[in-house]
Design an enzyme around this catalytic site. Structure first.
Site, mmCIF file in Angstrom:
data_model
loop_
_atom_site.group_PDB
_atom_site.id
_atom_site.type_symbol
_atom_site.label_atom_id
_atom_site.label_comp_id
_atom_site.label_asym_id
_atom_site.label_seq_id
_atom_site.Cartn_x
_atom_site.Cartn_y
_atom_site.Cartn_z
ATOM 1 N N ASP A 91 25.056 12.486 49.188
ATOM 2 C CA ASP A 91 24.705 13.495 48.186
ATOM 3 C C ASP A 91 23.816 14.582 48.770
ATOM 4 O OD1 ASP A 91 22.787 11.381 48.406
ATOM 5 O OD2 ASP A 91 21.837 11.989 46.529
ATOM 6 N N GLU A 96 20.693 9.278 47.017
ATOM 7 C CA GLU A 96 19.411 9.275 47.726
ATOM 8 C C GLU A 96 18.489 10.342 47.177
ATOM 9 O OE1 GLU A 96 16.312 10.271 50.606
ATOM 10 O OE2 GLU A 96 17.852 11.604 49.832
HETATM 11 ZN ZN ZN Z 1 18.039 13.464 52.953
#
Ligand code: ZN
Length: 404
Positions: free
Chosen positions: A84, A149
């Protein structure tokens, strides 16, 4: 030697990297399926097995590409990256953020060029070179691609590390993301600060704004602002006074919102303030927490404090002679490649903390020196030459670390 943008564009590794960059795996509501499809093709090209896990739900895949070692019973090496990327404000970009344009200087522009699709593809590129050279390493390597994340990893790594599937990977050491550096020194991250976020509610006497009321909310807020901002000043000064310190060595405090009041001529019945705190790993957190409660008590009647987020301190990875992975990492970078490195604490939070929480040693490293720090920034870029140099570094690291 390639030196114009057409040459860079013809490079096979740059082609793969740009294809990954063009997948808009961008927050919010990321669709990871195109990433998964792309990674499946990469695994097939490398003739490596790929596994997809869904530790939380079917919207959040964790992808693992595995290169089995000649001694698979040894603890494996994990190469971690996240799929992401953070949101973009397109009007501030001079190149389309998911176009992966290359300019005349060989700079590749896209969200994720630094954070951290570069690293994710460099891992695979290094494995490709090693395989092409007929090299076979002792330890198994798991190249892992996580979701979520950028919003804390709670739908990705945080859950995954607690599964049997993760335990079965038998991970002994992991590499993860670092940050670019504008000079020659490579920052190396062995721990992270941890986030506390608090909301303070100050009630007070309301009434007509033409009078001197007692016990007002604003006086309480003023008292608290002073306490937090004085502490902030001390930490800022500590950072200034210590030339060896980086932002990760001190605690940052920022008052991020203040809300209250109902009308221009009414003294507010309540004012709320939120404070973002990034805790240094060596702060006495119990004492600090006590101070916060004490300040709130001193501020006046009825002040309430609520922890919106209170992450626990996680033990940093030890960088000493007992950590053979670190010793080898250092040997490759410093002794063999003659690089300058600076071990430090990561100022923000990454998936590394979830790994450290289950006692896996992790080093955060993104091979991007002489590169402006542009993670989460407009016009994020990496130079094609920097990207290709990074593959060489990973190649050398893998040979040494996965042969331990
Ligand atoms: Zn990162």
């Amino acid at each position: 030697m390639a030196c114009n943008k057409e040459d860079w564009a013809e490079n096979d590794e740059i082609k793969i990297f740009r294809e990954y960059l063009r997948i808009p795996s961008v927050h919010p509501n990321v669709n990871y399926e195109p990433c998964v499809g792309f990674l499946k093709r990469q695994a097939a090209n490398l003739n490596l097995p790929i596994a997809i896990y869904y530790p939380v739900d079917d919207q959040n895949p964790v992808v693992v590409i595995t290169w089995k070692g000649s001694q698979p019973e040894l603890p494996a090496i994990m190469l971690n990256s996240h799929m992401d990327v953070v949101a973009v404000t397109e009007k501030y970009w001079t190149h389309p953020p998911f176009g992966a344009d290359i300019d005349d200087e060989g700079r590749i522009f896209a969200r994720g060029t630094q954070d951290m699709k570069s690293v994710g593809m460099q891992y695979l590129a290094a494995i490709r070179v090693l395989k092409q050279n007929g090299i076979h390493l002792k330890r198994t390597i798991h190249v892992i691609y996580t979701p979520d994340e950028e919003t804390g990893g709670y739908r990705g790594m945080a859950k995954f590390v607690k599964t049997h599937d993760f335990a079965a990977l038998n991970v002994g050491f992991s590499l993860d993301e670092g940050i670019a550096s504008s000079d020659e020194v490579f920052p190396i991250f062995y721990g992270e600060r941890y986030v506390w976020a608090i909301l303070i509610k100050c009630p007070g006497t309301s009434g007509h704004a033409s009078l001197f009321h007692k016990n007002t909310a604003m006086e309480k807020i003023q008292f608290l602002m002073e306490k937090f901002l004085n502490f902030r000043k001390t930490e800022e000064q500590r950072l200034k006074n210590n030339p060896t310190f980086t932002a990760g060595d001190v605690t940052t405090v920022n008052i991020t919102t203040i809300n209250g009041g109902i009308q221009q001529n009414v003294v507010p019945p309540e004012v709320k303030m939120s404070v973002d705190i990034r805790m240094a790993v060596d702060i006495d957190w119990k004492q600090f927490e006590q101070n916060i409660f004490e300040w709130c008590k001193q501020a006046g009647e009825g002040v309430e404090v609520e922890f919106i987020q209170k992450l626990q301190r996680i033990e940093p990875t030890k960088l000493d002679a007992n950590n053979m992975y670190w010793m080898t990492f250092k040997k490759v970078l410093v002794d063999d490649l003659k690089f300058k490195i600076k071990p430090q604490i990561f100022p923000g939070a990454t998936d590394s903390r979830h790994l450290r929480e289950v006692d896996i040693p992790v080093i955060g490293f993104s091979p991007m020196n002489h590169t402006p720090v542009l993670l989460h920034e407009h016009d994020e870029f990496i130079k094609a030459s920097t990207y290709l140099d990074g593959i060489e570094i990973y190649k050398k690291l893998l040979i040494e670390i996965a042969n331990l």
